[in-house]
Every structure is written in C-alpha cells, then in structure tokens.
Design an enzyme around this catalytic site. Structure first.
Site, PDB file in Angstrom:
ATOM      1  N   SER A 111       0.851  -1.192   0.000  1.00  0.00           N
ATOM      2  CA  SER A 111       0.000   0.000   0.000  1.00  0.00           C
ATOM      3  C   SER A 111       0.885   1.239   0.000  1.00  0.00           C
ATOM      4  O   SER A 111       2.010   1.206   0.525  1.00  0.00           O
ATOM      5  CB  SER A 111      -0.841  -0.032   1.275  1.00  0.00           C
ATOM      6  OG  SER A 111      -1.253   1.255   1.648  1.00  0.00           O
ATOM      7  N   TYR A 122      -0.914  -1.103  10.477  1.00  0.00           N
ATOM      8  CA  TYR A 122      -1.060  -1.656   9.112  1.00  0.00           C
ATOM      9  C   TYR A 122       0.113  -1.180   8.256  1.00  0.00           C
ATOM     10  O   TYR A 122       0.774  -1.976   7.577  1.00  0.00           O
ATOM     11  CB  TYR A 122      -2.399  -1.164   8.554  1.00  0.00           C
ATOM     12  CG  TYR A 122      -2.639  -1.374   7.079  1.00  0.00           C
ATOM     13  CD1 TYR A 122      -3.036  -2.605   6.584  1.00  0.00           C
ATOM     14  CD2 TYR A 122      -2.515  -0.303   6.183  1.00  0.00           C
ATOM     15  CE1 TYR A 122      -3.288  -2.782   5.230  1.00  0.00           C
ATOM     16  CE2 TYR A 122      -2.772  -0.467   4.836  1.00  0.00           C
ATOM     17  CZ  TYR A 122      -3.161  -1.712   4.359  1.00  0.00           C
ATOM     18  OH  TYR A 122      -3.404  -1.881   3.026  1.00  0.00           O
TER      19      TYR A 122
HETATM   20  N1  LIG Z   1      -8.819  -2.136  -0.863  1.00  0.00           N
HETATM   21  C1  LIG Z   1      -7.955  -1.101  -0.902  1.00  0.00           C
HETATM   22  O1  LIG Z   1      -8.323   0.060  -1.142  1.00  0.00           O
HETATM   23  C2  LIG Z   1      -6.477  -1.356  -0.693  1.00  0.00           C
HETATM   24  C3  LIG Z   1      -5.588  -0.281  -0.721  1.00  0.00           C
HETATM   25  C4  LIG Z   1      -4.234  -0.510  -0.536  1.00  0.00           C
HETATM   26  C5  LIG Z   1      -3.778  -1.815  -0.335  1.00  0.00           C
HETATM   27  N2  LIG Z   1      -4.662  -2.835  -0.303  1.00  0.00           N
HETATM   28  C6  LIG Z   1      -4.150  -4.196  -0.069  1.00  0.00           C
HETATM   29  O2  LIG Z   1      -4.734  -5.109  -0.991  1.00  0.00           O
HETATM   30  C7  LIG Z   1      -4.865  -6.393  -0.382  1.00  0.00           C
HETATM   31  C8  LIG Z   1      -6.292  -6.860  -0.499  1.00  0.00           C
HETATM   32  O3  LIG Z   1      -7.133  -5.927   0.138  1.00  0.00           O
HETATM   33  P1  LIG Z   1      -8.725  -6.034   0.046  1.00  0.00           P
HETATM   34  O4  LIG Z   1      -9.257  -4.678   0.265  1.00  0.00           O
HETATM   35  O5  LIG Z   1      -9.126  -6.788  -1.194  1.00  0.00           O
HETATM   36  O6  LIG Z   1      -9.046  -6.911   1.343  1.00  0.00           O
HETATM   37  P2  LIG Z   1     -10.383  -7.650   1.791  1.00  0.00           P
HETATM   38  O7  LIG Z   1     -10.469  -7.500   3.265  1.00  0.00           O
HETATM   39  O8  LIG Z   1     -11.554  -7.229   0.952  1.00  0.00           O
HETATM   40  O9  LIG Z   1     -10.073  -9.189   1.427  1.00  0.00           O
HETATM   41  C9  LIG Z   1      -8.976  -9.830   1.988  1.00  0.00           C
HETATM   42  C10 LIG Z   1      -9.255 -11.308   2.184  1.00  0.00           C
HETATM   43  O10 LIG Z   1      -8.145 -11.800   2.953  1.00  0.00           O
HETATM   44  C11 LIG Z   1      -8.622 -12.767   3.847  1.00  0.00           C
HETATM   45  N3  LIG Z   1      -7.730 -12.901   4.995  1.00  0.00           N
HETATM   46  C12 LIG Z   1      -7.614 -12.042   6.053  1.00  0.00           C
HETATM   47  N4  LIG Z   1      -6.732 -12.532   6.940  1.00  0.00           N
HETATM   48  C13 LIG Z   1      -6.283 -13.717   6.437  1.00  0.00           C
HETATM   49  C14 LIG Z   1      -5.391 -14.709   6.913  1.00  0.00           C
HETATM   50  N5  LIG Z   1      -4.788 -14.565   8.103  1.00  0.00           N
HETATM   51  N6  LIG Z   1      -5.167 -15.809   6.148  1.00  0.00           N
HETATM   52  C15 LIG Z   1      -5.792 -15.960   4.955  1.00  0.00           C
HETATM   53  N7  LIG Z   1      -6.675 -15.059   4.456  1.00  0.00           N
HETATM   54  C16 LIG Z   1      -6.918 -13.954   5.193  1.00  0.00           C
HETATM   55  C17 LIG Z   1      -9.996 -12.264   4.268  1.00  0.00           C
HETATM   56  O11 LIG Z   1     -10.797 -13.345   4.737  1.00  0.00           O
HETATM   57  C18 LIG Z   1     -10.522 -11.629   2.978  1.00  0.00           C
HETATM   58  O12 LIG Z   1     -11.351 -12.516   2.245  1.00  0.00           O
HETATM   59  C19 LIG Z   1      -4.389  -6.222   1.073  1.00  0.00           C
HETATM   60  O13 LIG Z   1      -3.034  -6.618   1.177  1.00  0.00           O
HETATM   61  C20 LIG Z   1      -4.517  -4.750   1.308  1.00  0.00           C
HETATM   62  O14 LIG Z   1      -3.637  -4.292   2.315  1.00  0.00           O
HETATM   63  C21 LIG Z   1      -6.009  -2.651  -0.475  1.00  0.00           C
END
Ligand SMILES: NC(=O)c1ccc[n+]([C@@H]2O[C@H](COP(=O)([O-])OP(=O)(O)OC[C@H]3O[C@@H](n4cnc5c(N)ncnc54)[C@H](O)[C@@H]3O)[C@@H](O)[C@H]2O)c1
Length: 252
Positions: free
Chosen positions: A146, A160
């Site tokens: 991120s 985070y």
């Molecule tokens: N959504 C955003 O705007 C955004 C922005 C910057 C970075 N990110 C990064 O993108 C990635 C995905 O984000 P997202 O928004 O799609 O997340 P999300 O929360 O929608 O989905 C993440 C999935 O990971 C699973 N998960 C959580 N802990 C886990 C574990 N210990 N073992 C296995 N699975 C696990 C959850 O059950 C969930 O289904 C993350 O690394 C996040 O930090 C997202």
C-alpha cells in the site's frame, strides 16, 4: 505473451475483492491457482467461479499466519496439481480484527495482528514455496502492499503501515538473495480500490476521488493483470521494485 500455462500459483486472501481479481486473471492466463482464504466458503466460491470459466483452481482455506497450516495445505495442493508452487502472490493484508485508531489509543496487544499478517503471513507463504522455486531455477513473488508503507498519513492505521513497510524491506532483500535462482520478487503498492465503496460513505469516496488523477478507484481485474505480467516469463528482468498502482496519486 504473458502466458502462465504450466505454472502453479498461490494467491493468499483470494476469497474476495482484490485477491479474487488476481486469482481470476492468473487462472485466465493459464496458471493452476491455489485460492487461499481464511474463510473456506469465500475460497470455494472463487475457485468454483474460475472452474466455471473453464480454468483450474482449488480452494485452500488456511490462516497465512499459521506456518504449519500453510505448509500442510500447500503441500497437499502441490500433490493435487502434480507440481510445486511457481508463483506466490501475497495479497492477504487486511486483518479481520482491524482496529482503526491513532497509535496513542492502541494497546500493545492491538499492535500485533496487522504486523503478523503482513510480515509473518507473507513470509510463511514464500517460505513454503521457496525451495521448489530455487530447485526449478524459476519463481515469482508478488507482494501486495500500500502507498501507506512509504507515506505518513493521518488515517489511524499506523500498525497496518508498519506491517506493509516491514514486508517491503523483506521483499527487497529476498529479491537480492534469490535473483541467482531465476526468482523475481516485487511489490505492488496499491492505492484506493473499488471495494472501499462498500466500506465508506459516498461523501468520503468523493473526497478520495479528488486525490486520484484518473478520477476512479482501482479495479481488481486490473490489479490481477499487473500481477499476471509480473508473474510472467517476460517480466524476468524486473525485481526488488515497488511499483505504484494508484491511478497517479502522489505517495511521497
Ligand atoms: N482495498 C484497498 O483500497 C487497498 C488499498 C491498498 C492496499 N490494499 C491491499 O490489498 C490487499 C487486499 O485488500 P482487500 O481490500 O481486497 O481486502 P479484503 O479485506 O476485501 O479481502 C482480503 C481477504 O483476505 C482474507 N484474509 C484475512 N486474513 C487472512 C489470513 N490470516 N489468512 C488468509 N486469508 C486472510 C480475508 O478473509 C478476505 O477474504 C491487502 O493486502 C490490502 O492491504 C487494499
């Protein structure tokens, strides 16, 4: 170009949102995908959707922070596919018990979850695949991070960001250590993604959109396409890099 046919890919946290898009695109490019999620029903739904499209995937429910669970399930999946893991995409990064508070209000017990998930969870998934990649002389690691890893932001998510910064440092060293085995390791630093629309008010989304030059949120399939490129043979010359995927937002 960019074919992943014959490769096995592990995508963590792939049961929804960004991870789902990554798993879908890797499978469309020909990889057999291990769809991981903490929630079995999410992983199964995504794997079933990929199979419906005529591609190959299996659901693998485990907690990435539990090394024994990661190793056990990944070895079983490798046996099922008859091949070692070639590609690891560490996408799981949003902890279930996410606490959004300023550091001043966090107790030491609340520091751990995002750091465990982003650092140890990512290291666990890489560790179980690394010997297979080194022995084969080819491997790809894509770390989802991120912009908050490199920019101080007053958004109450310092732990985070600590997890993301820590894992980015690890990935750079991993890239330096493993380039000699034909392995690349890169970081994709995401900006705001579409699934935020489910978590934030329309007013907050409007405010965010004003900071994004392309005027829209990120799309999981576009993130998947970028990961597929980084996982391909053709991206073999790129390693140890942090690549922003944020619609042009300024991250530093
Ligand atoms: N959504 C955003 O705007 C955004 C922005 C910057 C970075 N990110 C990064 O993108 C990635 C995905 O984000 P997202 O928004 O799609 O997340 P999300 O929360 O929608 O989905 C993440 C999935 O990971 C699973 N998960 C959580 N802990 C886990 C574990 N210990 N073992 C296995 N699975 C696990 C959850 O059950 C969930 O289904 C993350 O690394 C996040 O930090 C997202």
């Amino acid at each position: 170009m960019f074919s992943l046919t014959g490769r096995v890919a592990l995508v963590s946290g792939a049961g929804q949102s960004v991870g789902e898009g990554i798993a879908q695109v890797l499978a469309r490019q020909g990889a057999a995908v291990i769809v991981n999620d903490l929630h079995p029903e999410r992983a199964e739904k995504v794997a079933a959707g990929i199979a419906e499209e005529g591609h190959t995937a299996i659901a693998a429910a485990f907690d990435v922070t539990d090394y024994a669970a990661v190793e056990g399930r990944v070895r079983a999946a490798e046996a099922e596919f008859g091949r070692h893991v070639d590609i690891v995409v560490n996408n799981a990064g949003v902890a279930e018990e996410r606490v959004i508070k300023p550091f001043r209000e966090l107790s030491p017990e609340q520091w751990r979850a995002p750091i465990d998930l982003n650092i140890y969870g990512s290291m666990n998934c890489i560790k179980v695949a690394l010997d297979g990649m080194c022995d084969a002389g080819w491997g790809r690691v894509v770390q989802i991070s991120s912009g908050s890893a490199r920019t101080g932001q007053n958004i109450n998510q310092s732990m985070y960001a600590t997890g993301k910064s820590g894992v980015e440092g690890f990935i750079r060293h991993l890239a330096a250590e493993t380039g000699q085995y034909g392995i690349t390791a890169n970081i994709v630093a995401l900006g705001h993604q579409k699934n935020l629309e489910d978590k934030m008010s329309p007013e907050m989304i409007e405010q965010i959109l004003r900071t994004i030059p392309i005027g829209r949120l990120g799309d999981p399939v576009e993130v998947g396409a970028f990961c597929a490129y980084l996982a391909s043979d053709e991206a073999g010359g790129i390693t140890g890099q942090t690549l922003d995927f944020n619609g042009g937002s300024q991250t530093r």
